[in-house]
Design an enzyme around this catalytic site. Structure first.
Site, PDB file in Angstrom:
ATOM      1  N   ASP A   4       0.878  -1.181   0.000  1.00 54.09           N
ATOM      2  CA  ASP A   4       0.000   0.000   0.000  1.00 54.09           C
ATOM      3  C   ASP A   4       0.909   1.224   0.000  1.00 54.09           C
ATOM      4  OD1 ASP A   4      -1.689   2.131   0.779  1.00 54.09           O
ATOM      5  OD2 ASP A   4      -2.996   0.794   1.922  1.00 54.09           O
ATOM      6  N   SER A  52      -1.212  12.263 -13.133  1.00 52.44           N
ATOM      7  CA  SER A  52      -1.983  13.373 -12.567  1.00 52.44           C
ATOM      8  C   SER A  52      -3.418  13.290 -13.085  1.00 52.44           C
ATOM      9  CB  SER A  52      -1.289  14.688 -12.950  1.00 52.44           C
ATOM     10  OG  SER A  52      -1.974  15.774 -12.404  1.00 52.44           O
ATOM     11  N   LYS A  83      -4.030  15.994  -6.756  1.00 56.89           N
ATOM     12  CA  LYS A  83      -3.313  15.977  -8.041  1.00 56.89           C
ATOM     13  C   LYS A  83      -2.585  17.297  -8.295  1.00 56.89           C
ATOM     14  CE  LYS A  83      -4.730  11.803  -9.491  1.00 56.89           C
ATOM     15  NZ  LYS A  83      -3.850  10.656  -9.760  1.00 56.89           N
TER      16      LYS A  83
END
Ligand code: COA
Length: 275
Positions: free
Chosen positions: A71, A148, A166
């Protein structure tokens, strides 16, 4: 894969590519692009079974694969995956930071933990991967691509959390390009447009998103994962060896058309979920 028509088959032979969130979607599509051109691939994600399935697809393209659950929110797990990659495939030449989480939610209903969760996965997870891979990338004078999103550059309704994460990624990308250029490391971002069949598109556009085709996309069609893979291959290749700090939109021009279409369709999707 048709990519071999555009790029030399052995372009990435002997290279090691590490892809976060590489078990599915755009990230697996990128991994497959590199595998088709000779690279060995490490993928990480939260679910080992998903990674194992992806590993089989990558091996079928001829890649040696390291697939280890990690993770991106957990530096210890990420470190273990990066070490396993170095031990089995060699140091990372190309890092793709693609792990992300997303859901549609009106800002007034977004809980503090919901906001934090997406910041943790997208922004902090991308930092963790880049930072922990630094030693390997400095050794190979490698490159990084962050995945992004259009939300980084204009507001999209019900995407406050993703926009914040982002936008942070694209600023971080430029900071790293500035600081790590002297180490020979190039750092760039790709902003994918609407990509058919992905988990992200299902979450943002509904299960039947392909029905709307390329509505609002100047080039008249939705994207395919291969469109993003081609851009990642270009940015990672020697052809791009003087390109760093760039945000490359691969979106058929959809970013030029604003977010109004998205906002209307997302509002309808949320309303249908409430019904
Ligand atoms: N709307 C509003 N809030 C939501 C939500 C939704 N659809 N889904 C999750 N959240 C909130 C949860 O309620 C929780 O906040 P709370 O504690 O205040 O209730 C918080 O987000 C964390 O949710 P949880 O399910 O515990 O997180 P997780 O770490 O297990 O999963 C997600 C992360 C939420 C991003 C999950 O959607 C996911 O795993 N996504 C991965 C796949 C993906 O999104 N792919 C597309 C990428 S573009």
């Amino acid at each position: 894969m048709e990519l071999r028509e555009f790029f030399p088959a052995g372009l990435f032979a002997g290279k090691t590519v590490f892809v976060t969130g590489g078990g599915s979607g755009i990230n697996l599509g990128i991994a497959k692009g590199f595998a088709a051109l000779g690279a060995n691939i490490a993928i990480c994600g939260r679910t080992q079974a998903k990674l194992d399935g992806a590993a089989k697809e990558l091996e079928a393209l001829g890649a040696k694969v390291s697939a280890r659950a990690a993770d991106v929110r957990k530096p210890d797990e990420l470190n273990a995956a990066l070490s396993a990659c170095r031990d089995t495939l060699g140091p990372v030449d190309i890092l793709i930071c693609g792990a992300a989480g997303n859901f549609l939610v009106p800002a007034e209903k977004l809980s503090p933990n919901g906001f934090k969760t997406v910041i943790d996965i997208d922004l902090i997870g991308s930092f963790n991967a880049a930072r922990l891979a630094f030693d390997q990338l400095a050794q190979t004078r490698g490159s990084i691509i962050f995945i992004s999103a259009g939300m980084a550059h204009m507001p999209y309704a019900y995407q406050l959390h993703v926009g914040a994460a982002k936008a942070g990624i694209d600023r971080m990308m430029q900071n790293l390009a500035l600081e790590w250029g002297p180490h020979g490391i190039r750092v760039n971002s790709i902003v994918p447009g609407p990509i058919a069949g992905t988990e992200g598109m299902k979450r943002l556009g509904g299960e039947d998103h392909e029905r709307r085709g390329g509505l609002g996309v100047p080039l008249g069609r939705m994207g395919a994962v291969e469109d993003i893979a081609k851009a990642a291959l270009f940015l990672s290749s020697p052809v791009a060896d003087w390109i760093t700090g760039v945000v490359l939109a691969v979106d058929g021009g959809s970013g030029l058309a604003g977010s109004a279409n998205f906002n209307a369709s997302a509002a309808a999707l949320l309303a249908a979920q409430v019904r």
